[in-house]
Design an enzyme around this catalytic site. Structure first.
Site: not given
Ligand SMILES: Cc1cc2nc3c(=O)[nH]c(=O)nc-3n(C[C@H](O)[C@H](O)[C@H](O)COP(=O)(O)OP(=O)(O)OC[C@H]3O[C@@H](n4cnc5c(N)ncnc54)[C@H](O)[C@@H]3O)c2cc1C
Length: 671
Positions: A41, A45, A267, A338, A430
C-alpha cells in the site's frame, strides 16, 4: 492463543514516546542495507513509511494495485489535516488535540497512542511544507487554519479542497527520490493476496501481477500493511471503488486480530443517492459545515411539497425552516462531530422531513454565509450602500475562493447550481475506525507484521474527527513506524536474505492459486457485483447508522447465506493469466462477505451506543440528553479484538481493557 499486550510504555503520558525513543534498540546504518521491508500500500500511510524507511537505509519493496502511488484513495481527501500548532492563537495545544480526539472517539481509543499522535502532529506539517505541499496561507503569508467538527479551535491545515492530493504528491516525490536511488523497488499493479509466515514471523507475501496474472513470491524481514479501510463492505461508499479489505482480512486469517470491526463512520455531508444503479457516492467536504447551515422544513406539508417539486427551498420563509443542529446542539451547532450530525439527519428524514424525491436528503445552505462575507467585503472595499445583489455576489466570491472546486463538483453531479439553491446532502459510509489490532509499536498479533494508516484500528476510537485520518496515516508512516520497526529489526541483523524457496511459500502460493482457479472454473450465473450489492444492502439496512439486536442477528444469517450462494454461483469471466478486473473483484468481495458477518457480530456484542455505533437499546431516557446515545463505560470500555477461528460466527473475542488516566470519562455533550 496470542496474548493481547498493548506494550504501552510506562511513565507519564507526556514522556512516554520520548522515553521510548531514547531506550529502543537501533540498527546501525551498515546493517540497514541488509534488511528488507515489504510495504503493501502506497497511499499516504504506506507511501510515507516507504519513503522514510528507504531514507533510513532499509531496502523497501512497495506494492500497490493502482498503476501509480499517486492514484491511492488518499488522493480523494478534501478538507484538511489537523495539527496542534496553535497558529491561530486560539488556545490549541497537544493536550487539547489529544483530549478532543479521545472525546470525539467517545472514549474508545488508547490514550497513549492518541497523545503520541498529537505530539507528532506538528512535525507532519513541517515535513510536508519542506516537501513543497502548498497549504493555504492567510493574508500575512502564514499557514492558514480552519475548523472542523467536534472541536472549538481552528487547527485544520488545508490546500483548498484537495489536501489529500497535495499531501500525496509530496509523499510521492519523497518516494520517487528513493525509487531513483534503488532503495525502493516499486511494484505497481500488484495485489498482495496473502502473507507468508516462517516460524511464526511475517517473512513475505504472495502477490499477483495484475497485468500478466503471474503469481509472485516476495520475501522480507518484516511486512507492513498500509492498505486502507473497508468502507466498501457497504458497496456504496465515498471510498475509491477499488478500496478493499483483502490484505487486512488475509492477515487476520493468518493470526492478526481484527479490532472493533463495527466502528464505521457514516459521514453527514455526502451527495444523496440517486437510484439503484449507482456504484459510488461522493463526499462534500466537512469543511463546508464551517459556512453552510443545515436545515429541513419545519412543517411536514412543506417537506412533502418540496419532495414533490411543488415548492422550492428558496421560497420557504426563515420561520418555516428547522436548523435542527443549531436547535439541538447550541454549543457546537453545525459543527457537531460526524456521528452526531449523521444521526440527526437520519432522524429528521425518518420522520418525513427529507427534501428530495426519496426523502433522504437535508439542505446545506450558504445563503447566510453569502450575506456575512458579502457585507464584510463591501466594508473592506469601501462600497457604501451596497445593494442586496452586490452583497451576495461579493459573498459568493469568497465562498468560491474557499470551496469553488466542491461547488463545481456538486453542480456536475446534481445539475443544480449550489450558489442559487441550497445543496442537498445525506450521510454515507466514509471511513472505518475498526481494523487490524496493533500494539503501541503498530505491530499486529503476528510478529514482524505491522499495520498502519486506515487499515489498523487506529487512534480514533468509535468515531474519527474530521481531518484526523491524514494526520494519523502520516504520523504512522513518517514518525512512528520508522522508530518502532527498527527496535524489532535490530534482532534480525544476522538473519541474512529470506529465501522464497521454502515449504511455507509453497503452501501459501498453492492456497492463492487454488482460489483463483476456483473462480475461473466455477462458471456460475451471477456477477460479483450482484453479490456485493446484496451484501451492501444488508449492511446499510441492518448494520448501518442505527442497529438493534434483532437486525444484527438477521444480518449475520443473511450475510452467511449470501456468502454460501456466492461460492456456488459466482461467475468470473476471462482467465487468470491476463488482466482480469472481475477476478480481482471476486477475491475482494469474498473477503467482504466474511468481514461483513464479523462486523455484525461485533456490533451485536457491543450492546452500548458509542461514537458511530448506535444501538437502539442504549439510549438516554431522561434529562437534557434524552434521546441521545448512551455509552456504557462499566461494561464496554474495551477494544474488541477478534481472533479468526474459521467461520466469522466462530471468531473469539479478546478484550483490551482501556485505561483512562489522563482524561476523565464523561458523557459527550455538544449541547
Ligand atoms: C472522499 C474522502 C475524503 C476524505 N477527506 C479527508 C480529509 O479531508 N482529511 C482526513 O484526515 N481524512 C480524509 N479522508 C480519509 C482519508 O483520506 C483516508 O483515511 C486516508 O487517505 C487513508 O490512507 P491510507 O494510506 O491508510 O490508505 P489508502 O489511501 O486507501 O491507500 C491504500 C493503498 O493500499 C494499496 N492496496 C490496497 N490493497 C492492496 C493489496 N491487497 N495489495 C497491494 N496494494 C494494496 C492501494 O493500492 C493503495 O496504495 C477522506 C476520505 C474520503 C473517502
Amino acid at each position: 492463543m496470542a496474548k493481547l499486550d498493548s506494550k504501552v510504555p510506562k511513565g507519564p503520558i507526556k514522556d512516554k514516546w520520548t522515553t521510548y525513543k531514547d531506550k529502543i534498540d537501533l540498527v546501525n546504518p551498515a546493517n540497514k542495507r541488509h534488511i528488507d521491508i515489504i510495504v503493501v500500500g502506497t497511499g499516504l500511510a504506506g507511501g510515507s513509511a516507504a519513503a522514510t524507511l528507504a531514507e533510513l537505509g532499509y531496502n523497501v519493496k512497495a506494492f500497490a494495485y493502482q498503476d501509480s502511488p499517486r492514484r491511492a484513495h488518499s488522493i480523494a481527501a478534501q478538507g484538511g489535516i489537523n495539527a496542534s500548532k496553535n497558529y491561530m492563537g486560539d488556545g490549541d495545544s497537544n493536550y487539547r488535540l489529544f483530549y478532543d480526539t479521545v472525546k470525539g472517539g467517545d472514549y474508545r481509543s488508547r490514550e497513549a497512542n492518541v497523545y503520541r499522535l498529537a505530539e507528532v502532529s506538528g512535525n507532519i506539517i513541517d515535513q510536508c511544507v519542506a516537501q513543497g505541499v502548498p497549504f493555504a496561507r492567510d493574508y500575512g503569508g502564514l499557514l492558514d487554519n480552519r475548523s472542523f467538527g467536534g472541536v472549538l479551535v481552528s487547527r485544520t491545515f488545508y490546500a483548498k479542497g484537495q489536501t489529500g492530493q497535495q499531501l500525496l504528491l509530496g509523499c510521492y516525490s519523497a518516494m520517487n527520490r528513493q525509487i531513483a536511488r534503488g532503495k525502493i523497488e516499486m511494484f505497481n499493479r500488484h495485489e498482495m493476496l496473502d502473507v507468508v509466515k516462517v516460524d511464526g514471523k511475517a517473512r513475505g507475501i504472495i502477490a499477483r501481477d495484475l497485468i500478466s496474472g503471474k503469481i509472485e513470491r516476495h520475501s522480507a524481514h518484516a511486512v507492513v500493511i498500509a492498505t486502507g479501510g473497508y468502507g466498501n463492505v457497504y458497496f456504496l461508499s465515498t471510498n475509491a471503488m477499488g478500496s478493499n479489505a483483502t490484505a487486512a482480512w488475509k492477515i487476520h486469517k493468518k493470526g492478526a486480530f481484527f479490532a472493533n470491526p463495527c466502528f464505521t463512520q457514516i459521514h453527514p455531508t455526502c451527495i444523496p443517492r440517486s437510484g439503484d444503479y449507482q456504484s459510488k457516492l461522493t463526499l462534500m467536504s466537512e469543511s463546508l459545515r464551517n459556512d453552510g447551515r443545515i436545515w429541513v422544513p419545519a412543517k411536514l406539508e412543506d417537506a412533502k411539497a418540496i419532495q414533490e417539486g411543488r415548492l422550492k427551498p428558496t421560497e420557504l420563509a426563515e420561520d418555516d425552516r428547522d436548523y435542527y443542529l443549531e436547535r439541538r446542539y447550541p454549543a457546537f451547532g453545525n459543527l457537531v462531530p460526524r456521528d452526531v450530525a449523521s444521526r440527526a439527519a437520519k432522524e429528521r428524514c425518518d420522520a418525513g422531513y427529507g427534501v428530495n424525491a426519496t426523502g433522504e436528503a437535508v439542505y446545506l445552505d450558504f445563503a447566510a454565509a453569502f450575506q456575512r462575507y458579502g457585507k464584510e467585503q463591501a466594508k473592506i472595499k469601501g462600497i457604501k450602500d451596497a445593494s442586496k445583489e452586490e452583497i451576495i455576489k461579493l459573498g459568493q466570491e469568497i465562498i468560491e475562493e474557499k470551496y469553488g472546486n466542491l461547488f463545481q463538483m456538486y453542480e456536475k453531479i446534481i445539475a443544480e447550481n449550489p450558489y442559487e439553491t441550497p445543496m442537498m446532502i445525506y450521510p454515507a459510509t466514509h471511513y472505518t475506525m475498526g481494523g487490524v489490532w496493533v500494539d503501541y509499536n503498530l505491530m499486529t498479533t503476528v510478529e514482524g507484521l505491522y499495520c498502519i494508516g486506515e487499515a489498523n484500528f487506529s487512534d480514533h476510537g468509535a468515531n474519527r474527527l474530521g481531518a484526523s485520518a491524514l494526520m494519523q496515516g502520516l504520523a504512522d508512516g513518517y514518525f512512528v513506524l520508522p522508530y518502532t520497526i527498527g527496535d524489532y529489526l535490530s534482532d534480525d541483523i544476522r538473519t541474512g536474505e529470506i529465501s522464497t524457496d521454502t515449504k511455507e511459500f509453497d503452501e501459501v502460493e498453492k492456497e492463492v492459486k487454488d482460489k483463483i482457479d476456483f473462480f475461473i472454473n466455477n462458471k456460475g450465473t451471477k456477477t460479483v457485483d450482484h453479490f456485493h450489492k446484496r451484501l451492501g444492502k444488508v449492511m446499510w439496512d441492518k448494520v448501518g447508522m442505527s442497529r438493534n439486536e434483532k437486525d444484527l442477528k438477521e444480518a449475520m444469517a443473511e450475510i452467511k447465506a449470501i456468502r454460501e450462494e456466492f461460492w456456488k454461483d459466482v461467475m468470473v469471466p476471462g482467465n487468470a493469466s491476463e488482466m482480469n478486473p472481475e477476478l480481482e473483484k471476486a477475491g475482494r468481495v469474498a473477503d467482504f462477505l466474511e468481514l461483513g458477518e464479523l462486523f455484525a457480530k461485533d456490533a451485536l456484542v457491543r450492546n452500548e451506543s458509542c461514537g458511530g455505533h448506535f444501538r437502539e437499546e442504549s439510549v438516554e431516557l431522561d434529562g437534557e440528553q434524552k434521546g441521545e446515545a448512551k455509552r456504557n463505560d462499566k461494561d464496554y470500555a474495551f477494544v474488541s479484538a477478534w481472533e479468526y477461528k474459521g467461520e466469522p460466527a466462530d471468531a473469539v473475542l479478546h478484550k483490551e481493557e482501556l485505561e483512562f488516566k489522563d482524561i476523565e470519562l464523561k458523557q459527550r455533550s455538544y449541547k
